[in-house]
Design a protein around this motif. Structure first.
Motif, PDB file in Angstrom:
ATOM      1  N   TYR A  19       0.723  -1.212   0.041  1.00 24.46           N
ATOM      2  CA  TYR A  19      -0.249  -0.052   0.090  1.00 24.46           C
ATOM      3  C   TYR A  19       0.680   1.408  -0.043  1.00 24.46           C
ATOM      4  CZ  TYR A  19      -3.505  -3.497   0.617  1.00 24.46           C
ATOM      5  OH  TYR A  19      -5.114  -4.226   1.305  1.00 24.46           O
ATOM      6  N   GLY A  61       1.316  -2.336   5.287  1.00 23.52           N
ATOM      7  CA  GLY A  61       0.037  -3.036   5.337  1.00 23.52           C
ATOM      8  C   GLY A  61       0.088  -3.889   4.043  1.00 23.52           C
ATOM      9  N   ALA A  62      -1.075  -5.352   4.893  1.00 18.15           N
ATOM     10  CA  ALA A  62      -0.386  -6.220   3.579  1.00 18.15           C
ATOM     11  C   ALA A  62      -1.583  -6.636   3.376  1.00 18.15           C
ATOM     12  CB  ALA A  62       0.826  -6.987   3.471  1.00 18.15           C
ATOM     13  N   ASP A  64      -3.504 -10.437   3.145  1.00 18.41           N
ATOM     14  CA  ASP A  64      -4.058 -11.514   4.642  1.00 18.41           C
ATOM     15  C   ASP A  64      -2.488 -12.690   3.698  1.00 18.41           C
ATOM     16  OD1 ASP A  64      -6.146 -10.293   5.472  1.00 18.41           O
ATOM     17  OD2 ASP A  64      -7.863 -11.901   5.339  1.00 18.41           O
ATOM     18  N   GLN A  67       0.622 -11.106   4.564  1.00 17.99           N
ATOM     19  CA  GLN A  67       0.839 -10.555   6.477  1.00 17.99           C
ATOM     20  C   GLN A  67       0.585 -11.817   7.314  1.00 17.99           C
ATOM     21  OE1 GLN A  67      -3.061  -9.100   7.092  1.00 17.99           O
ATOM     22  NE2 GLN A  67      -3.127  -8.898   8.666  1.00 17.99           N
ATOM     23  N   CYS A  94      -2.210  -0.481   9.075  1.00 20.37           N
ATOM     24  CA  CYS A  94      -3.292  -1.213   8.625  1.00 20.37           C
ATOM     25  C   CYS A  94      -3.240  -3.021   9.104  1.00 20.37           C
ATOM     26  CB  CYS A  94      -3.564  -1.365   6.927  1.00 20.37           C
ATOM     27  SG  CYS A  94      -4.932  -1.672   6.399  1.00 20.37           S
ATOM     28  N   ALA A  95      -2.549  -3.547   8.577  1.00 24.55           N
ATOM     29  CA  ALA A  95      -1.999  -5.043   8.600  1.00 24.55           C
ATOM     30  C   ALA A  95      -1.496  -5.374   9.702  1.00 24.55           C
ATOM     31  CB  ALA A  95      -1.423  -5.830   7.189  1.00 24.55           C
ATOM     32  N   GLN A  98      -2.532  -6.099  13.114  1.00 27.79           N
ATOM     33  CA  GLN A  98      -2.985  -7.069  13.122  1.00 27.79           C
ATOM     34  C   GLN A  98      -2.297  -7.656  14.136  1.00 27.79           C
ATOM     35  OE1 GLN A  98      -5.212  -8.053   9.318  1.00 27.79           O
ATOM     36  NE2 GLN A  98      -6.925  -6.079  10.065  1.00 27.79           N
ATOM     37  N   ARG A 128     -16.272  -3.688   3.234  1.00 28.48           N
ATOM     38  CA  ARG A 128     -14.344  -3.680   4.152  1.00 28.48           C
ATOM     39  C   ARG A 128     -14.491  -1.705   4.339  1.00 28.48           C
ATOM     40  NH1 ARG A 128      -9.755  -6.403   2.371  1.00 28.48           N
ATOM     41  NH2 ARG A 128      -8.257  -4.715   1.693  1.00 28.48           N
ATOM     42  N   ASN A 151      -8.302   0.997   3.834  1.00 24.20           N
ATOM     43  CA  ASN A 151      -8.372   0.533   2.809  1.00 24.20           C
ATOM     44  C   ASN A 151      -8.004  -0.781   4.041  1.00 24.20           C
ATOM     45  OD1 ASN A 151      -9.152  -1.008   0.851  1.00 24.20           O
ATOM     46  ND2 ASN A 151      -7.212  -1.141  -0.303  1.00 24.20           N
ATOM     47  N   HIS A 152      -9.465  -1.627   4.359  1.00 24.92           N
ATOM     48  CA  HIS A 152      -9.478  -2.894   5.634  1.00 24.92           C
ATOM     49  C   HIS A 152     -10.698  -3.505   5.582  1.00 24.92           C
ATOM     50  CE1 HIS A 152     -10.640  -0.937   8.894  1.00 24.92           C
ATOM     51  NE2 HIS A 152     -10.743   0.230   8.340  1.00 24.92           N
ATOM     52  N   ARG A 153     -10.446  -4.856   5.656  1.00 23.51           N
ATOM     53  CA  ARG A 153     -11.681  -5.747   5.818  1.00 23.51           C
ATOM     54  C   ARG A 153     -11.262  -6.155   7.389  1.00 23.51           C
ATOM     55  NH1 ARG A 153     -14.444 -10.733   3.887  1.00 23.51           N
ATOM     56  NH2 ARG A 153     -16.619 -10.356   5.372  1.00 23.51           N
ATOM     57  N   GLY A 154     -10.719  -6.391   7.892  1.00 22.92           N
ATOM     58  CA  GLY A 154     -10.402  -6.100   9.792  1.00 22.92           C
ATOM     59  C   GLY A 154     -11.243  -5.045  10.687  1.00 22.92           C
ATOM     60  N   HIS A 194      -3.445   4.813   5.377  1.00 23.84           N
ATOM     61  CA  HIS A 194      -2.505   5.017   4.324  1.00 23.84           C
ATOM     62  C   HIS A 194      -2.413   6.149   3.697  1.00 23.84           C
ATOM     63  CE1 HIS A 194      -2.192   0.596   4.320  1.00 23.84           C
ATOM     64  NE2 HIS A 194      -4.085   0.300   3.939  1.00 23.84           N
TER      65      HIS A 194
HETATM   66  N1  GLN Z   1      -5.350  -7.133   5.179  1.00 23.68           N
HETATM   67  C1  GLN Z   1      -6.051  -7.300   6.220  1.00 23.68           C
HETATM   68  C2  GLN Z   1      -7.537  -5.880   6.033  1.00 23.68           C
HETATM   69  O1  GLN Z   1      -8.034  -6.833   4.545  1.00 23.68           O
HETATM   70  C3  GLN Z   1      -4.943  -5.349   6.311  1.00 23.68           C
HETATM   71  C4  GLN Z   1      -5.202  -4.623   5.206  1.00 23.68           C
HETATM   72  C5  GLN Z   1      -4.372  -3.298   5.027  1.00 23.68           C
HETATM   73  O2  GLN Z   1      -3.676  -3.926   5.213  1.00 23.68           O
HETATM   74  N2  GLN Z   1      -4.440  -2.722   3.814  1.00 23.68           N
HETATM   75  O3  GLN Z   1      -7.827  -6.037   7.055  1.00 23.68           O
END
Ligand code: GLN
Length: 237
Positions: A19, A61-62, A64, A67, A94-95, A98, A128, A151-154, A194
């Motif tokens: 990202y 970030g990354a 899944d 990560q 971000c990632a 987590q 998301r 930009n994340h799903r978590g 980001h």
């Molecule tokens: N994979 C993780 C999520 O979607 C982090 C995404 C990200 O780092 N942007 O929550």
């Protein structure tokens, strides 16, 4: 590289570089150099053990799968954990929030153990979260609104030892009902923003640099950065 060089760890850009968050290390280096300090970026890849002796660390970030690789590497080479225990500033985007928590669940519903530098856990949201994110910081030393692109799903739930970085004004953030964003625990800061984050939030960049160097830094007058901030804050309205 002299002994006084500010050494900026760019942690796992090969797997957590999706990202553009590597830009945070560039900003730290540039803002240090503009103060006449020597500064270097030390990339730490999957081929390297993680050194515990750097002055400041950034993680990006990354997806899944990437990560997971990062989580395994940071578990096998716990230099980042030692650096944080010694009070070195760490910025996790971000990632990386987590990965640094106790566990996270991927979108596929798999639970992966993290490295427990943060007292938090992350589970998937229904949808998301994508878009501009603006918060009011709630930690001492920061007064300007923070802004970035999420930009994340978590959805991240903080435990008692983890404090939020900001209160959400626009966007989703950690995704809990209390509308907070990011995390601060000791010298480690995490956020879903980001941007790269530090290009858009110079106050936070200097906050980290002051911790990394142990000095107070005189302000930089950069009208182009002020313009960028105004533009991005307006885009969120
Ligand atoms: N994979 C993780 C999520 O979607 C982090 C995404 C990200 O780092 N942007 O929550």
């Amino acid at each position: 590289m002299s002994e006084s060089t500010v050494r900026i760890g760019l942690v796992l850009p090969d797997v957590m570089g999706t990202y553009g968050d590597g830009g945070n290390a560039l900003i730290l280096r540039q803002r240090a150099r503009m103060r006449g300090l020597d500064a270097e970026i030390v990339p730490i890849t999957l081929d390297d053990a993680v050194p515990d002796s750097l002055d400041v660390y950034t993680l990006g970030g990354a997806e899944d799968a990437a990560q997971r690789l990062a989580t395994r590497h940071l578990t096998d080479h716990p230099g980042l954990q030692r650096a944080a225990q010694a009070g070195r500033p760490v910025l996790a985007i971000c990632a990386a929030i987590q990965v640094l928590g106790h566990w996270y669940e991927t979108s596929a519903g798999e639970r992966v153990s993290g490295i427990s530098m943060f007292d938090l856990t992350t589970a998937p949201r229904e949808s998301r979260a994508i878009g501009e994110l603006v918060t009011t910081p709630v930690i001492d030393g920061l007064t300007e609104p923070l802004c970035g692109f999420e930009n994340h799903r978590g959805a991240t739930t903080l435990g008692a030892a983890a404090k939020p970085l900001g209160r959400v004004r626009h966007g989703v953030g950690n995704g809990a009902a209390d509308r907070v964003e990011g995390v601060v625990q000791g010298s480690v800061i995490g956020t879903y923003m980001h941007g790269p984050l530090l290009a858009r939030n110079p106050e936070l960049a200097d906050y980290l640099l002051a911790q990394a160097t142990g000095t107070n830094l005189e302000p930089l007058d950069l009208p182009q950065v002020d313009r960028l901030r105004r533009e991005r804050l307006a885009a969120a309205r």
